[in-house]
Every structure is written in C-alpha cells, then in structure tokens.
Design a protein around this motif. Sequence first.
Motif, short mmCIF file in Angstrom:
data_model
loop_
_atom_site.label_atom_id
_atom_site.label_comp_id
_atom_site.label_asym_id
_atom_site.label_seq_id
_atom_site.Cartn_x
_atom_site.Cartn_y
_atom_site.Cartn_z
N VAL A 35 -4.40 5.91 25.39
CA VAL A 35 -3.28 5.69 24.48
C VAL A 35 -1.97 6.11 25.12
N SER A 36 -1.97 7.27 25.76
CA SER A 36 -0.75 7.76 26.41
C SER A 36 -1.09 8.51 27.68
N VAL A 37 -0.27 8.30 28.70
CA VAL A 37 -0.43 8.95 30.00
C VAL A 37 0.71 9.93 30.21
N HIS A 38 0.36 11.15 30.59
CA HIS A 38 1.35 12.17 30.95
C HIS A 38 1.30 12.30 32.47
N THR A 78 -8.10 10.61 24.88
CA THR A 78 -7.37 9.45 25.37
C THR A 78 -5.87 9.57 25.12
N TYR A 79 -5.46 10.67 24.54
CA TYR A 79 -4.05 10.95 24.29
C TYR A 79 -3.55 11.98 25.30
N ASN A 80 -2.31 11.77 25.77
CA ASN A 80 -1.67 12.74 26.67
C ASN A 80 -2.52 13.01 27.92
N ARG A 132 13.68 5.75 29.76
CA ARG A 132 13.76 4.30 29.63
C ARG A 132 12.37 3.67 29.75
N LEU A 133 11.58 4.14 30.70
CA LEU A 133 10.21 3.64 30.85
C LEU A 133 9.39 3.93 29.61
N LEU A 134 9.54 5.14 29.06
CA LEU A 134 8.80 5.52 27.86
C LEU A 134 9.16 4.62 26.69
N VAL A 135 10.45 4.42 26.46
CA VAL A 135 10.88 3.59 25.32
C VAL A 135 10.39 2.16 25.50
N ARG A 136 10.48 1.63 26.70
CA ARG A 136 9.98 0.28 26.96
C ARG A 136 8.49 0.19 26.63
N SER A 137 7.73 1.22 27.01
CA SER A 137 6.28 1.19 26.78
C SER A 137 5.96 1.24 25.29
N ILE A 138 6.75 2.01 24.52
CA ILE A 138 6.54 2.06 23.06
C ILE A 138 6.79 0.69 22.45
N ARG A 139 7.91 0.08 22.83
CA ARG A 139 8.26 -1.23 22.27
C ARG A 139 7.28 -2.32 22.71
N LYS A 140 6.63 -2.13 23.84
CA LYS A 140 5.70 -3.14 24.36
C LYS A 140 4.28 -2.94 23.83
N PHE A 141 3.77 -1.72 23.86
CA PHE A 141 2.35 -1.48 23.62
C PHE A 141 2.07 -0.63 22.38
N GLY A 142 3.09 -0.29 21.59
CA GLY A 142 2.91 0.68 20.51
C GLY A 142 2.21 0.18 19.27
N GLY A 143 1.88 -1.10 19.20
CA GLY A 143 1.19 -1.62 18.00
C GLY A 143 2.05 -1.44 16.77
N LYS A 199 6.09 10.22 30.25
CA LYS A 199 4.91 9.73 29.54
C LYS A 199 5.08 8.24 29.31
N VAL A 200 3.98 7.51 29.28
CA VAL A 200 4.01 6.11 28.85
C VAL A 200 2.96 5.90 27.77
N ILE A 201 3.27 5.01 26.83
CA ILE A 201 2.35 4.64 25.77
C ILE A 201 1.69 3.33 26.18
N LEU A 202 0.37 3.29 26.17
CA LEU A 202 -0.37 2.09 26.59
C LEU A 202 -1.16 1.45 25.46
#
Length: 341
Positions: free
Chosen positions: A299-302, A275-277, A63-74, A147-150
């Motif tokens: 870009v993404s944090v693991h 800056t990925y993973n 859920r956190l991951l999907v929220r981060s994609i929808r928020k910060f995914g460009g 993971k989160v997408i930033l």
Amino acid sequence: MFLVNGFELLGVAAVVSAECLNMVGFLFVYFVCAWGCLMTNISCLAIPTIVICTEPEFEWKSRLLVRSIRKFGGRVKDTYIVSYSPRSGKLPSCACQDEFDMLNVQMVFEPLNKDFESYGLANKIVALAHAEKTLPFRPLLFLDSDKVILREPSVLLGLGGRTFAARPVDVRNCGAADFDSGNGGYWKSIHCACGVSSYRYVETTIEREVIVEYYNSGMIFASANMKLLGAWLQNFRKVWHSCSRPSCGDFFVEQSVLASTVSSLCDNVFILPDTYNVPIHLYGCFPHSDWRARLSQCVSVHYHGVFDRGVFLDTLKTFGSMLDADKYDWLTNNLDELSQP
C-alpha cells in the motif's frame, strides 16, 4: 343552518386532510433527502484528510508523494491534502507550488514552528496540531514526504471512532524493553511527563523485539475529535525543554513522545498491516520471500534515501519484479523527472 355548517366543515376537513397528505409527502421527501445528504457527509468524513510537510530540501519527495496519492489512492485519491511549510525561509519553489495548485493541494505557509526551528522533525507535530484544530471533524492521516502510495489504504476507511493507527518502529533505536535498562530511564521520565498510567507493548517490525509501545511516525492516523495531536505538541514542548533525551540524542524525541502521548490518551490502537509503511531501505534485513509478499500487495513504501538520483535505478532493479508493471513504469518515469542527489 346546521346542515350548511356541517357541509362547510366537511369541506374544510377534506381540504385539511389533503393538505396534511401533501405535508406528509413533503416531509417524507425532505427526510429522504436529508438522510442522503447525511450519509454522503458521513462517507466524506470517513475519508481522512492527508497532511504532509514540504521544504525546499525535500520538495521533490512531496511532489512524488502527492502524485502517487492522486494516481493510486483509490477512494482516497481525491481527498483533501494539506501541505505545511512551517519554518520561516523554507517555502517550496514556485514549480512545486504550481504543481500543488494543479493537484488541489492546500498549502499552509504560516510559521508555526518558531520554537523548534533547529529541529525539523517538530514540523510534523506543529502541522498536525494545527490541522486537528482547524479541521476538527475530519480524521487525519500524516505521511512523511519520503513515501509513495501504491494502493488504496482501505483499512483506514473502516476504523471506528477514537482510533490511533500506525506501524511499530522497524528497529528498537531508542526503544526500551523495560524501564530498568538501556533507555528505560528516558521512557520512564517521558511517561511521567505525559501522564501515562498504563501502556502496551509492541513488536518491532524488523528485529521482532518486544518493547514498550513505540510507533513509526512516518504514517500515522488519528480519528476526528481525539485531541491527540494537540496533546502531542504540548507533551513534546514539556519534554524538549526538560532536556530529557535518549542515548541516541534528539532525533527520536518527537517519535517517542508521540508513543507516550498515545499511551496516555488512546484506548484503541490499531496496528497497520505489514503492507503499510514498508521500509525498503532495510531490504537486507528481510528474507527475500517476505519482501515479495509485502511488495506484491504494498500500500505504501517508506523509502528514505534509496530513491535519490544515482540510486533509484538500482533500487527499482531490485524490486521491479515484485511490483505491477504500471507501478514500476510510473516510478521510473517520475523518479527520473524529480529525484535529486
């Protein structure tokens, strides 16, 4: 009679010419529209479909991951996301399903992981093989749930056809510098099983050791129509039933077989930028300046377990000054709501 017929012919010719001009105009407009539609579709096809796996034990991370994609995914924030729950009896909660519906996440509950139910890491293999088969014309991006997408993963939008992209593993674990020592025998056996005739070397992201190519499977990209992911499943099945294992046991079998499959099938491998993973759970293994450079443009944090409840506030205190204020606040608020022990 001849003159009359001549004028009639001239009249017919004029009508035909006018209709031809109209047809030319129609065809011009038609091809302009068709070209526009084609370019739109090509643009859409360049945006990868995101594949994740979700089970009750870690659904808060999904859920956190999907929220981060929808928020910060460009440009990726509205992309098609598919969440797989491929083991019987391990469906996400109603709350998770409701949120995924709200965020336009397609959920697949088909029990695809019947043969390896005791091995949860096989979930991603069967999910990606299924996605490759059912979405053959879309590039695929798999993301581990922790993971989160930033930021927008922009480099993934410009990759050419038949490309595999990932980061090398952070530390060697079951990797091998050669086939004659350590886990070399294991790699030799799985290369044989996967039909590898040539392979590359990579440098681990933390230890900076050069090893036979071996990638972190927490964030992997595959272009459309590569047939790579179905081959990963086939190769995994062979290796799993052969009982060939590295010294550290079962855990890294899925990841090592992915690398061997890439060696066998992929001529074009793209190493994602650092800056990925970003593996923030290994913070102590990096110089502080390296962390600041990575996280300021991350870009993404693991994160593995460092965002669990009771830990995440300390984690954010450590990294907060390296993040934009809006991302820090967003993480704090969402982790406070979602994270579990």
